[in-house]
Design a protein around this motif. Structure first.
Motif, PDB file in Angstrom:
ATOM      1  N   PRO A  50       0.812  -1.209   0.000  1.00 43.94           N
ATOM      2  CA  PRO A  50       0.000   0.000   0.000  1.00 43.94           C
ATOM      3  C   PRO A  50       0.841   1.253   0.000  1.00 43.94           C
ATOM      4  CG  PRO A  50       0.067  -0.947   2.194  1.00 43.94           C
ATOM      5  CD  PRO A  50       0.775  -1.908   1.288  1.00 43.94           C
ATOM      6  N   GLY A  51       0.254   2.366  -0.394  1.00 39.98           N
ATOM      7  CA  GLY A  51       0.988   3.621  -0.376  1.00 39.98           C
ATOM      8  C   GLY A  51       0.259   4.679  -1.168  1.00 39.98           C
ATOM      9  N   PRO A  52       0.911   5.791  -1.462  1.00 42.37           N
ATOM     10  CA  PRO A  52       0.272   6.863  -2.219  1.00 42.37           C
ATOM     11  C   PRO A  52      -0.030   6.419  -3.641  1.00 42.37           C
ATOM     12  CG  PRO A  52       2.613   7.253  -1.986  1.00 42.37           C
ATOM     13  CD  PRO A  52       2.303   6.078  -1.127  1.00 42.37           C
ATOM     14  N   TYR A  53      -1.019   7.059  -4.248  1.00 41.54           N
ATOM     15  CA  TYR A  53      -1.398   6.633  -5.576  1.00 41.54           C
ATOM     16  C   TYR A  53      -2.007   7.782  -6.350  1.00 41.54           C
ATOM     17  CZ  TYR A  53      -5.884   6.259  -3.184  1.00 41.54           C
ATOM     18  OH  TYR A  53      -7.003   6.506  -2.446  1.00 41.54           O
ATOM     19  N   LEU A  54      -2.187   7.534  -7.642  1.00 48.01           N
ATOM     20  CA  LEU A  54      -2.848   8.512  -8.493  1.00 48.01           C
ATOM     21  C   LEU A  54      -4.297   8.696  -8.065  1.00 48.01           C
ATOM     22  CD1 LEU A  54      -1.611   7.431 -12.007  1.00 48.01           C
ATOM     23  CD2 LEU A  54      -1.022   9.515 -10.823  1.00 48.01           C
ATOM     24  N   ALA A  55      -4.780   9.893  -8.190  1.00 48.41           N
ATOM     25  CA  ALA A  55      -6.141  10.183  -7.749  1.00 48.41           C
ATOM     26  C   ALA A  55      -7.180   9.891  -8.819  1.00 48.41           C
ATOM     27  CB  ALA A  55      -6.245  11.647  -7.331  1.00 48.41           C
ATOM     28  N   ALA A  56      -6.744   9.508 -10.010  1.00 51.47           N
ATOM     29  CA  ALA A  56      -7.695   9.347 -11.121  1.00 51.47           C
ATOM     30  C   ALA A  56      -8.538   8.095 -10.955  1.00 51.47           C
ATOM     31  CB  ALA A  56      -6.932   9.275 -12.447  1.00 51.47           C
ATOM     32  N   ALA A  57      -9.829   8.291 -10.789  1.00 53.69           N
ATOM     33  CA  ALA A  57     -10.835   7.224 -10.826  1.00 53.69           C
ATOM     34  C   ALA A  57     -10.484   5.985 -10.028  1.00 53.69           C
ATOM     35  CB  ALA A  57     -11.095   6.830 -12.287  1.00 53.69           C
ATOM     36  N   PRO A  58     -10.229   6.099  -8.709  1.00 64.56           N
ATOM     37  CA  PRO A  58      -9.956   4.902  -7.929  1.00 64.56           C
ATOM     38  C   PRO A  58     -11.204   4.068  -7.744  1.00 64.56           C
ATOM     39  CG  PRO A  58     -10.184   6.775  -6.464  1.00 64.56           C
ATOM     40  CD  PRO A  58     -10.248   7.319  -7.867  1.00 64.56           C
ATOM     41  N   ALA A  59     -11.007   2.779  -7.584  1.00 68.50           N
ATOM     42  CA  ALA A  59     -12.140   1.895  -7.322  1.00 68.50           C
ATOM     43  C   ALA A  59     -12.364   1.801  -5.826  1.00 68.50           C
ATOM     44  CB  ALA A  59     -11.865   0.502  -7.892  1.00 68.50           C
ATOM     45  N   ALA A  60     -13.608   1.618  -5.419  1.00 67.25           N
ATOM     46  CA  ALA A  60     -13.899   1.402  -4.015  1.00 67.25           C
ATOM     47  C   ALA A  60     -13.499  -0.017  -3.632  1.00 67.25           C
ATOM     48  CB  ALA A  60     -15.387   1.617  -3.755  1.00 67.25           C
ATOM     49  N   GLN A  61     -13.139  -0.220  -2.347  1.00 61.41           N
ATOM     50  CA  GLN A  61     -12.708  -1.529  -1.893  1.00 61.41           C
ATOM     51  C   GLN A  61     -13.732  -2.605  -2.243  1.00 61.41           C
ATOM     52  OE1 GLN A  61      -9.872  -2.415  -0.447  1.00 61.41           O
ATOM     53  NE2 GLN A  61     -10.435  -4.553  -0.072  1.00 61.41           N
ATOM     54  N   GLY A  62     -15.014  -2.277  -2.063  1.00 59.27           N
ATOM     55  CA  GLY A  62     -16.046  -3.258  -2.313  1.00 59.27           C
ATOM     56  C   GLY A  62     -16.246  -3.574  -3.777  1.00 59.27           C
ATOM     57  N   ASP A  63     -15.660  -2.809  -4.673  1.00 55.34           N
ATOM     58  CA  ASP A  63     -15.857  -3.024  -6.095  1.00 55.34           C
ATOM     59  C   ASP A  63     -15.052  -4.201  -6.625  1.00 55.34           C
ATOM     60  OD1 ASP A  63     -16.142   0.487  -7.028  1.00 55.34           O
ATOM     61  OD2 ASP A  63     -17.603  -0.931  -6.229  1.00 55.34           O
ATOM     62  N   PHE A  64     -14.020  -4.636  -5.880  1.00 53.56           N
ATOM     63  CA  PHE A  64     -13.203  -5.743  -6.351  1.00 53.56           C
ATOM     64  C   PHE A  64     -13.757  -7.038  -5.772  1.00 53.56           C
ATOM     65  CE2 PHE A  64      -9.656  -8.552  -6.967  1.00 53.56           C
ATOM     66  CZ  PHE A  64      -9.089  -8.102  -8.147  1.00 53.56           C
ATOM     67  N   PRO A  65     -14.093  -8.015  -6.603  1.00 49.16           N
ATOM     68  CA  PRO A  65     -14.783  -9.207  -6.105  1.00 49.16           C
ATOM     69  C   PRO A  65     -13.835 -10.190  -5.424  1.00 49.16           C
ATOM     70  CG  PRO A  65     -14.312  -9.465  -8.422  1.00 49.16           C
ATOM     71  CD  PRO A  65     -13.864  -8.069  -8.053  1.00 49.16           C
ATOM     72  N   GLU A  66     -14.384 -11.039  -4.601  1.00 46.64           N
ATOM     73  CA  GLU A  66     -13.626 -12.170  -4.101  1.00 46.64           C
ATOM     74  C   GLU A  66     -13.341 -13.107  -5.270  1.00 46.64           C
ATOM     75  OE1 GLU A  66     -15.005 -14.244  -0.705  1.00 46.64           O
ATOM     76  OE2 GLU A  66     -15.678 -12.424   0.329  1.00 46.64           O
ATOM     77  N   LEU A  67     -12.109 -13.611  -5.301  1.00 48.62           N
ATOM     78  CA  LEU A  67     -11.707 -14.472  -6.410  1.00 48.62           C
ATOM     79  C   LEU A  67     -12.116 -15.911  -6.101  1.00 48.62           C
ATOM     80  CD1 LEU A  67      -8.272 -12.810  -7.205  1.00 48.62           C
ATOM     81  CD2 LEU A  67     -10.463 -12.506  -8.382  1.00 48.62           C
ATOM     82  N   THR A  68     -13.410 -16.128  -6.134  1.00 50.24           N
ATOM     83  CA  THR A  68     -14.019 -17.420  -5.834  1.00 50.24           C
ATOM     84  C   THR A  68     -13.846 -18.372  -7.009  1.00 50.24           C
ATOM     85  OG1 THR A  68     -16.115 -16.705  -6.768  1.00 50.24           O
ATOM     86  CG2 THR A  68     -15.743 -16.253  -4.410  1.00 50.24           C
ATOM     87  N   PRO A  69     -14.120 -19.652  -6.812  1.00 52.63           N
ATOM     88  CA  PRO A  69     -14.084 -20.580  -7.951  1.00 52.63           C
ATOM     89  C   PRO A  69     -14.976 -20.148  -9.109  1.00 52.63           C
ATOM     90  CG  PRO A  69     -14.101 -21.816  -5.904  1.00 52.63           C
ATOM     91  CD  PRO A  69     -14.295 -20.369  -5.533  1.00 52.63           C
ATOM     92  N   ALA A  70     -16.109 -19.536  -8.803  1.00 48.78           N
ATOM     93  CA  ALA A  70     -17.000 -19.084  -9.878  1.00 48.78           C
ATOM     94  C   ALA A  70     -16.355 -17.959 -10.682  1.00 48.78           C
ATOM     95  CB  ALA A  70     -18.330 -18.618  -9.290  1.00 48.78           C
ATOM     96  N   VAL A  71     -15.710 -17.003  -9.986  1.00 45.79           N
ATOM     97  CA  VAL A  71     -15.005 -15.922 -10.690  1.00 45.79           C
ATOM     98  C   VAL A  71     -13.829 -16.494 -11.466  1.00 45.79           C
ATOM     99  CG1 VAL A  71     -13.664 -13.805 -10.413  1.00 45.79           C
ATOM    100  CG2 VAL A  71     -15.742 -14.154  -9.060  1.00 45.79           C
ATOM    101  N   ALA A  72     -13.115 -17.435 -10.859  1.00 44.15           N
ATOM    102  CA  ALA A  72     -11.981 -18.059 -11.545  1.00 44.15           C
ATOM    103  C   ALA A  72     -12.430 -18.750 -12.825  1.00 44.15           C
ATOM    104  CB  ALA A  72     -11.294 -19.054 -10.614  1.00 44.15           C
TER     105      ALA A  72
END
Length: 427
Positions: A50-72
């Motif tokens: 983790p650390g500083p980052y670009l401010a352009a269009a960050p995703a919310a934490q909840g927007d990234f899915p769990e990498l479940t078998p179905a997603v895989a």
């Protein structure tokens, strides 16, 4: 070997795709091979930092899915569909985010002659991802007070056209106005006649400097490998150390990258994947594994593997090796001609994903990081052959991010992959 004018027009242009090192031997029609069945999962690598980052269009934490078998399963299908469509022999993908799981998968073959399967631990040439390492080396010297990012290049390298006005910042941000040596007709002939020959940095600059400047520094964005050759020479002059040694000690060792190499010859470590490119005039596929990458040097000669690039994605995007002030300078993006994309100091931001891609004859790569969920995506493949004017690494990036971050799809439009200037060979 003979190459068609179509090949020269596409590859000798100043930019073949945003962030991609122009590779004069890597054009042509897509391969026709069917991808074999997918390989097994392999849990390797480390979570991004983790650390500083670009401010352009960050995703919310909840927007990234769990990498479940179905997603895989969805990812497996999307990746295999791209392989089939684009004729990619083999690909390895690593995707992860803290608390969301890890997806690491290899598909297809690493060696078409023996049928050896692609595996996550294989070394691959990474092309223009080298730029992130070279610019990191330069910015470390900035942190040490040995250079200023706004110094003119003439302070360090003699004979640069407009060198008293072009700054190191202009070079790192692709806004120098210098001619791209890989678009020079004489360079093209020299390389295609003997892809095994070594080039020195000065020889590469000579190909560029016989051309007039394209625009005044800072006026435009123009992706140019000449810029990185100059920055490599700056690192060498200021540090008193060969570039490959400086990067090894001050970048690779500090970042804990034990499987990344800045080669000084054509050797690629074992185990490695073979890389395949198309000789456009004949349409024949050639094994480019052992072609000499010296022509790319500080702009694109490096070699790595999935494990190291998964670590590097977070290190370079968050500034682990730099002071916060210098990292902030790196991440100030400048406008490009590509919608949703900006370019900082040797690093891009495309729809919120920060990192770089790379292409060299036979290989392509993509290493990117999405700050808010601290997600890392790495794609490594063993062909650079375009499909419908798209880089195959872009097709994989699109397919994967459409599934896991539909609001932040890694996308470089087809129009950006077209030559931005006429070929020097046009007649």
């Amino acid at each position: 070997m003979r190459y068609s004018r179509t090949c020269r027009r596409r590859l000798c242009a100043g930019i073949a795709a945003f962030g991609i090192l122009v590779a004069p031997l890597g054009a042509g029609a897509a391969l026709a091979a069917e991808p074999p069945a997918p390989g097994p999962y392999a849990a390797i690598g480390q979570p991004a930092v983790p650390g500083p980052y670009l401010a352009a269009a960050p995703a919310a934490q909840g927007d990234f899915p769990e990498l479940t078998p179905a997603v895989a399963e969805r990812l497996d299908k999307a990746i295999q569909d791209v392989m089939k469509e684009a004729g990619v022999p083999g690909v390895t993908v690593g995707l992860s985010a803290p608390g969301k799981g890890t997806y690491i998968r290899s598909f297809g073959v690493a060696d078409k002659e023996t049928g050896q399967s692609m595996r996550p631990n294989l070394f691959m040439r990474i092309g223009s991802e080298t730029k992130t390492f070279t610019v990191t080396a330069l910015l470390e010297l900035v942190d040490q007070g040995k250079v200023s990012i706004d110094d003119p290049i003439s302070r360090y390298v003699d004979g640069v056209p407009n060198g008293d006005r072009i700054t190191l910042r202009n070079l790192a941000s692709m806004r120098s106005g210098l001619f791209n040596y890989s678009a020079d007709e004489d360079f093209y002939k020299a390389l295609t006649q003997n892809p095994d020959r070594p080039f020195t940095p000065r020889e590469l600059l000579d190909f560029a400097f016989k051309h007039p400047i394209q625009f005044q520094p800072g006026a435009e964005f123009d992706y140019c490998n000449t810029n990185l050759i100059l920055l490599g020479l700056v690192v060498e002059k200021v540090s008193g150390t060969p570039l490959h040694e400086f990067i090894q000690k001050n970048v690779l060792d500090r970042a804990g990258l034990d499987h990344t190499v800045f080669p000084t010859d054509a050797t690629i470590p074992n185990p490695h994947a073979h890389g395949y490119t198309v000789q456009t005039a004949s349409g024949q596929v050639e094994d480019a594994t052992d072609w000499n990458p010296s022509w790319a040097w500080a702009a694109g000669a490096m070699i790595s593997n999935l494990q190291d690039l998964r670590t590097w994605a977070g290190v370079v995007a968050t500034g682990t090796l730099l002071t916060p002030k210098t990292q902030a300078e790196r991440l100030k993006v400048y406008p490009t001609d590509i919608p949703g994309a900006g370019y900082g100091l040797g690093i891009f931001n495309i729809q919120g994903w920060i990192g770089h891609n790379g292409s060299l004859p036979g290989y392509e790569s993509l290493t990117i990081y999405l700050p808010e969920p601290r997600a890392t995506l790495v794609v490594l493949l063993n062909t650079d052959t375009l499909h419908d004017d798209n880089e195959p690494s872009t097709l994989f990036g699109q397919a994967i991010t459409r599934i896991v971050t539909p609001d932040h799809v890694f996308d470089i439009p087809v129009t950006a992959a077209a030559p931005s200037s006429p070929s020097p060979s046009k007649n």
